[in-house]
Design a protein around this motif. Structure first.
Motif, short mmCIF file in Angstrom:
data_model
loop_
_atom_site.label_atom_id
_atom_site.label_comp_id
_atom_site.label_asym_id
_atom_site.label_seq_id
_atom_site.Cartn_x
_atom_site.Cartn_y
_atom_site.Cartn_z
N GLU A 41 -2.24 6.40 -0.17
CA GLU A 41 -3.21 5.44 -0.69
C GLU A 41 -4.39 5.30 0.26
O GLU A 41 -5.53 5.19 -0.19
CB GLU A 41 -2.57 4.08 -0.95
N ALA A 42 -4.14 5.32 1.56
CA ALA A 42 -5.25 5.27 2.53
C ALA A 42 -6.16 6.48 2.34
O ALA A 42 -7.39 6.35 2.38
CB ALA A 42 -4.70 5.22 3.95
N HIS A 43 -5.58 7.64 2.09
CA HIS A 43 -6.36 8.85 1.86
C HIS A 43 -7.18 8.73 0.57
O HIS A 43 -8.36 9.09 0.54
CB HIS A 43 -5.45 10.08 1.80
N ASP A 44 -6.55 8.24 -0.49
CA ASP A 44 -7.27 8.08 -1.77
C ASP A 44 -8.44 7.11 -1.62
O ASP A 44 -9.53 7.36 -2.13
CB ASP A 44 -6.32 7.57 -2.86
N LEU A 45 -8.21 6.02 -0.92
CA LEU A 45 -9.28 5.05 -0.69
C LEU A 45 -10.38 5.68 0.16
O LEU A 45 -11.57 5.56 -0.17
CB LEU A 45 -8.71 3.81 -0.01
N THR A 103 -14.25 2.93 -7.16
CA THR A 103 -14.05 2.72 -8.59
C THR A 103 -13.08 1.57 -8.84
O THR A 103 -12.27 1.22 -7.97
CB THR A 103 -13.47 3.99 -9.26
N TYR A 104 -13.15 1.01 -10.04
CA TYR A 104 -12.23 -0.07 -10.41
C TYR A 104 -10.77 0.43 -10.34
O TYR A 104 -9.89 -0.29 -9.89
CB TYR A 104 -12.53 -0.60 -11.81
N GLY A 105 -10.55 1.66 -10.78
CA GLY A 105 -9.19 2.22 -10.76
C GLY A 105 -8.62 2.30 -9.36
O GLY A 105 -7.45 1.96 -9.13
N GLU A 106 -9.44 2.72 -8.40
CA GLU A 106 -8.97 2.80 -7.01
C GLU A 106 -8.75 1.41 -6.44
O GLU A 106 -7.77 1.16 -5.74
CB GLU A 106 -9.95 3.59 -6.14
N LEU A 107 -9.65 0.49 -6.75
CA LEU A 107 -9.47 -0.89 -6.30
C LEU A 107 -8.15 -1.45 -6.83
O LEU A 107 -7.39 -2.08 -6.09
CB LEU A 107 -10.65 -1.75 -6.75
N ASN A 108 -7.88 -1.20 -8.09
CA ASN A 108 -6.63 -1.66 -8.69
C ASN A 108 -5.42 -1.03 -7.99
O ASN A 108 -4.43 -1.70 -7.73
CB ASN A 108 -6.62 -1.35 -10.19
N ASP A 109 -5.50 0.27 -7.68
CA ASP A 109 -4.41 0.95 -6.96
C ASP A 109 -4.14 0.30 -5.61
O ASP A 109 -2.99 0.09 -5.22
CB ASP A 109 -4.73 2.43 -6.75
N LEU A 121 -9.45 -11.37 -0.95
CA LEU A 121 -10.22 -10.78 0.16
C LEU A 121 -11.16 -9.69 -0.32
O LEU A 121 -12.18 -9.41 0.29
CB LEU A 121 -9.29 -10.24 1.24
N PHE A 122 -10.79 -9.05 -1.43
CA PHE A 122 -11.62 -8.01 -2.04
C PHE A 122 -12.64 -8.62 -3.02
O PHE A 122 -13.39 -7.90 -3.65
CB PHE A 122 -10.75 -7.01 -2.80
N GLY A 123 -12.60 -9.94 -3.17
CA GLY A 123 -13.54 -10.60 -4.07
C GLY A 123 -13.08 -10.60 -5.50
O GLY A 123 -13.89 -10.70 -6.42
N THR A 124 -11.78 -10.48 -5.73
CA THR A 124 -11.25 -10.47 -7.08
C THR A 124 -10.05 -11.41 -7.14
O THR A 124 -9.45 -11.73 -6.13
CB THR A 124 -10.86 -9.03 -7.51
N ARG A 125 -9.68 -11.80 -8.33
CA ARG A 125 -8.55 -12.70 -8.51
C ARG A 125 -7.27 -11.98 -8.90
O ARG A 125 -6.24 -12.59 -9.03
CB ARG A 125 -8.86 -13.72 -9.59
N SER A 126 -7.32 -10.69 -9.10
CA SER A 126 -6.15 -9.94 -9.60
C SER A 126 -4.98 -10.08 -8.69
O SER A 126 -5.09 -10.19 -7.51
CB SER A 126 -6.51 -8.46 -9.75
#
Length: 126
Positions: A41-45, A103-109, A121-126
């Motif tokens: 996941e660190a690599h994908d990010l 991307t939203y998909g990566e943020l979600n991951d 901390l990422f500025g989202t409520r998810s």
């Protein structure tokens, strides 16, 4: 987003006095985040972040740590020599910039891999 744009965005959000201060905060926050994510996941990010920022995530060689939000913030505070409240501000400045750069998909991951409490901390409520 290029490296200097990323640093400038963090500097503005965190209200840091210099680019060097923003860069120190970026290194600290992403270094702690990298220790919390799996290597894959660190690599994908990292693949979606500018060169210079991505390497911070790629350089992580420790096993994945299970950190609560409080432990995450305590490690950031220790890394920048600040209080946990200031570390929360620092984390928000960096991670909300990360959220804008990927991307939203990566943020979600990324958020899915973290326990509750990190999303804000990422500025989202998810």
């Amino acid at each position: 987003m290029q490296y200097q744009e990323f640093v400038a965005a963090v500097r503005q959000r965190g209200e840091y006095g210099s680019a060097a201060e923003a860069e120190q905060v970026i290194r600290t926050v992403l270094g702690v985040l990298a220790a919390r994510l799996t290597p894959d996941e660190a690599h994908d990010l990292a693949s979606q972040l500018p060169q210079g920022v991505a390497e911070i995530l790629e350089d992580q060689s420790q096993p994945t740590l299970r950190l609560t939000v409080q432990e995450f913030l305590q490690r950031i505070a220790a890394g920048v020599g600040a209080t946990t409240r200031t570390a929360e501000w620092d984390a928000g400045a960096v991670l909300s910039t990360v959220a804008d750069a990927i991307t939203y998909g990566e943020l979600n991951d990324v958020i899915t891999q973290l326990p509750s409490g990190y999303a804000s901390l990422f500025g989202t409520r998810s």
